[in-house]
Design a protein around this motif. Structure first.
Motif, PDB file in Angstrom:
ATOM      1  N   ARG A 157      -8.353   2.606   3.507  1.00 59.63           N
ATOM      2  CA  ARG A 157      -7.596   1.346   3.464  1.00 59.63           C
ATOM      3  C   ARG A 157      -7.774   0.636   4.808  1.00 59.63           C
ATOM      4  O   ARG A 157      -7.073   0.949   5.785  1.00 59.63           O
ATOM      5  N   PRO A 158      -8.686  -0.332   4.874  1.00 60.99           N
ATOM      6  CA  PRO A 158      -8.998  -0.946   6.174  1.00 60.99           C
ATOM      7  C   PRO A 158      -7.774  -1.486   6.898  1.00 60.99           C
ATOM      8  O   PRO A 158      -7.702  -1.414   8.127  1.00 60.99           O
ATOM      9  N   LEU A 159      -6.793  -1.990   6.161  1.00 58.51           N
ATOM     10  CA  LEU A 159      -5.639  -2.601   6.833  1.00 58.51           C
ATOM     11  C   LEU A 159      -4.605  -1.574   7.276  1.00 58.51           C
ATOM     12  O   LEU A 159      -3.684  -1.899   8.019  1.00 58.51           O
ATOM     13  N   PHE A 201     -12.746 -10.811   0.643  1.00 60.53           N
ATOM     14  CA  PHE A 201     -12.151  -9.833  -0.284  1.00 60.53           C
ATOM     15  C   PHE A 201     -11.088 -10.505  -1.157  1.00 60.53           C
ATOM     16  O   PHE A 201     -10.986 -10.244  -2.355  1.00 60.53           O
ATOM     17  N   ARG A 202     -10.304 -11.392  -0.558  1.00 55.23           N
ATOM     18  CA  ARG A 202      -9.237 -12.085  -1.323  1.00 55.23           C
ATOM     19  C   ARG A 202      -9.832 -12.967  -2.424  1.00 55.23           C
ATOM     20  O   ARG A 202      -9.260 -13.091  -3.502  1.00 55.23           O
ATOM     21  N   LYS A 243       1.014   2.400  -7.155  1.00 59.22           N
ATOM     22  CA  LYS A 243       0.602   1.532  -8.273  1.00 59.22           C
ATOM     23  C   LYS A 243      -0.428   2.215  -9.179  1.00 59.22           C
ATOM     24  O   LYS A 243      -0.310   2.166 -10.396  1.00 59.22           O
ATOM     25  N   ARG A 245       5.150 -10.002   3.420  1.00 59.51           N
ATOM     26  CA  ARG A 245       4.805 -10.035   1.995  1.00 59.51           C
ATOM     27  C   ARG A 245       6.004  -9.905   1.060  1.00 59.51           C
ATOM     28  O   ARG A 245       5.849 -10.106  -0.145  1.00 59.51           O
ATOM     29  N   ASP A 293      -8.722  -2.682  -7.568  1.00 58.36           N
ATOM     30  CA  ASP A 293      -9.611  -2.285  -6.465  1.00 58.36           C
ATOM     31  C   ASP A 293     -10.846  -1.551  -7.001  1.00 58.36           C
ATOM     32  O   ASP A 293     -11.976  -1.827  -6.584  1.00 58.36           O
ATOM     33  N   ILE A 306     -14.210  -0.663  -0.763  1.00 58.98           N
ATOM     34  CA  ILE A 306     -13.304  -1.675  -0.183  1.00 58.98           C
ATOM     35  C   ILE A 306     -13.577  -1.786   1.318  1.00 58.98           C
ATOM     36  O   ILE A 306     -13.661  -2.885   1.874  1.00 58.98           O
ATOM     37  N   THR A 350      -2.800  -3.218  -9.076  1.00 59.53           N
ATOM     38  CA  THR A 350      -3.442  -4.156  -8.148  1.00 59.53           C
ATOM     39  C   THR A 350      -3.515  -3.571  -6.738  1.00 59.53           C
ATOM     40  O   THR A 350      -2.956  -2.503  -6.484  1.00 59.53           O
ATOM     41  N   GLY A 351      -4.154  -4.285  -5.817  1.00 57.96           N
ATOM     42  CA  GLY A 351      -4.123  -3.913  -4.402  1.00 57.96           C
ATOM     43  C   GLY A 351      -2.899  -4.566  -3.754  1.00 57.96           C
ATOM     44  O   GLY A 351      -2.429  -5.613  -4.220  1.00 57.96           O
ATOM     45  N   GLY A 352      -2.415  -3.956  -2.692  1.00 57.78           N
ATOM     46  CA  GLY A 352      -1.167  -4.410  -2.077  1.00 57.78           C
ATOM     47  C   GLY A 352      -1.142  -5.851  -1.597  1.00 57.78           C
ATOM     48  O   GLY A 352      -0.086  -6.460  -1.467  1.00 57.78           O
ATOM     49  N   GLY A 353      -2.356  -6.412  -1.343  1.00 53.72           N
ATOM     50  CA  GLY A 353      -2.401  -7.764  -0.796  1.00 53.72           C
ATOM     51  C   GLY A 353      -2.649  -8.845  -1.840  1.00 53.72           C
ATOM     52  O   GLY A 353      -2.806 -10.016  -1.491  1.00 53.72           O
ATOM     53  N   MET A 383       0.842  -1.204   0.000  1.00 53.11           N
ATOM     54  CA  MET A 383       0.000   0.000   0.000  1.00 53.11           C
ATOM     55  C   MET A 383       0.876   1.253   0.000  1.00 53.11           C
ATOM     56  O   MET A 383       1.854   1.328   0.738  1.00 53.11           O
ATOM     57  N   GLU A 407     -10.792 -10.695  -5.191  1.00 57.52           N
ATOM     58  CA  GLU A 407      -9.573 -10.190  -5.840  1.00 57.52           C
ATOM     59  C   GLU A 407      -9.066 -11.210  -6.881  1.00 57.52           C
ATOM     60  O   GLU A 407      -8.741 -10.852  -8.004  1.00 57.52           O
ATOM     61  N   PHE A 442     -14.735  -5.168   3.344  1.00 53.63           N
ATOM     62  CA  PHE A 442     -13.998  -5.721   4.492  1.00 53.63           C
ATOM     63  C   PHE A 442     -14.921  -5.817   5.706  1.00 53.63           C
ATOM     64  O   PHE A 442     -14.914  -6.819   6.420  1.00 53.63           O
TER      65      PHE A 442
HETATM   66  C1  S3P Z   1      -4.805  -4.006   0.622  1.00 60.43           C
HETATM   67  C2  S3P Z   1      -4.443  -2.962  -0.175  1.00 60.43           C
HETATM   68  C3  S3P Z   1      -5.425  -2.041  -0.782  1.00 60.43           C
HETATM   69  C4  S3P Z   1      -6.776  -2.752  -0.978  1.00 60.43           C
HETATM   70  C5  S3P Z   1      -7.224  -3.363   0.305  1.00 60.43           C
HETATM   71  C6  S3P Z   1      -6.232  -4.380   0.875  1.00 60.43           C
HETATM   72  C7  S3P Z   1      -3.744  -4.856   1.233  1.00 60.43           C
HETATM   73  O1  S3P Z   1      -4.942  -1.548  -2.034  1.00 60.43           O
HETATM   74  O2  S3P Z   1      -6.697  -3.735  -1.974  1.00 60.43           O
HETATM   75  O3  S3P Z   1      -7.446  -2.311   1.220  1.00 60.43           O
HETATM   76  O4  S3P Z   1      -4.063  -5.963   1.691  1.00 60.43           O
HETATM   77  O5  S3P Z   1      -2.569  -4.417   1.227  1.00 60.43           O
HETATM   78  P1  S3P Z   1      -3.739  -0.451  -2.150  1.00 60.43           P
HETATM   79  O6  S3P Z   1      -2.450  -1.209  -2.156  1.00 60.43           O
HETATM   80  O7  S3P Z   1      -4.002   0.200  -3.470  1.00 60.43           O
HETATM   81  O8  S3P Z   1      -3.874   0.468  -1.010  1.00 60.43           O
END
Ligand code: S3P
Length: 165
Positions: free
Chosen positions: A116-118, A56-57, A14, A133, A33, A44, A77-80, A10, A60, A48
């Motif tokens: 960003r919930p996380l 969510f995964r 990206k 990661r 996302d 998002i 993409t999202g960070g996870g 995050m 994704e 969550f």
């Molecule tokens: C996440 C990153 C977010 C988004 C979600 C979960 C993660 O995207 O997919 O909140 O698990 O790192 P960004 O990387 O664009 O913030």
């Protein structure tokens, strides 16, 4: 021809870099996302809160494959996205770039970001997630781009020079 995918923790830029590449190449950029939010008609944060990270995964993975299957594009993409092996394999078969920054830079960009919930977590908790990661990003990418201290334009040029269009 494969898609150009951007991965990284995050706050690594990206979406911004994906849009910049899209302008230079005059090719569509899809933000995974934003695509999920559009398809599910929920933010998002709402996804969550309603169904948790595991759900969510699943979304994704489903939508990543849908985008890659349907069209050749630039995908931020999202960070996870890298936490599942299935996604890492899908990404590794594309032209995937890992945007690398030290954790301290990323933390200063994302701390307290409620969309960003996380990211609503302590420095230590987030740093552990980042460290957990690192190997996954390396496994999923074709190219690692060291971004710290570079201008966006220079990062974009570096990526474009490596792309096989
Ligand atoms: C996440 C990153 C977010 C988004 C979600 C979960 C993660 O995207 O997919 O909140 O698990 O790192 P960004 O990387 O664009 O913030």
């Amino acid at each position: 021809m494969s898609s150009i995918c951007l991965i990284g923790f995050m706050g690594c830029g990206k979406t911004t870099i994906g849009e910049a590449i899209s302008k230079v190449l005059d090719k569509e950029c899809i933000d995974l996302d934003a695509y999920i939010v559009h398809k599910q008609n929920r933010s998002i944060k709402e996804l969550f809160e309603a169904k948790g990270e595991a759900y969510f995964r699943q979304l994704e993975t489903y939508y990543l494959k849908e985008i890659i299957h349907n069209k050749q594009s630039i995908i931020s993409t999202g960070g996870g996205v890298v936490v599942t092996k299935e996604n890492r394999e899908v990404l590794h078969n594309q032209q995937t770039f890992y945007l690398k920054y030290p954790f301290s830079t990323l933390y200063s960009r994302i701390k307290g970001d409620e969309s960003r919930p996380l990211a609503i977590a302590s420095y230590e908790v987030l740093e552990k997630r980042y460290k957990d990661r690192l190997d996954f990003y390396k496994e999923a990418c074709k190219y690692e781009i060291a971004c710290e201290g570079k201008y966006i334009n220079d990062i974009v040029k570096e990526i474009i020079n490596k792309i096989n269009i």
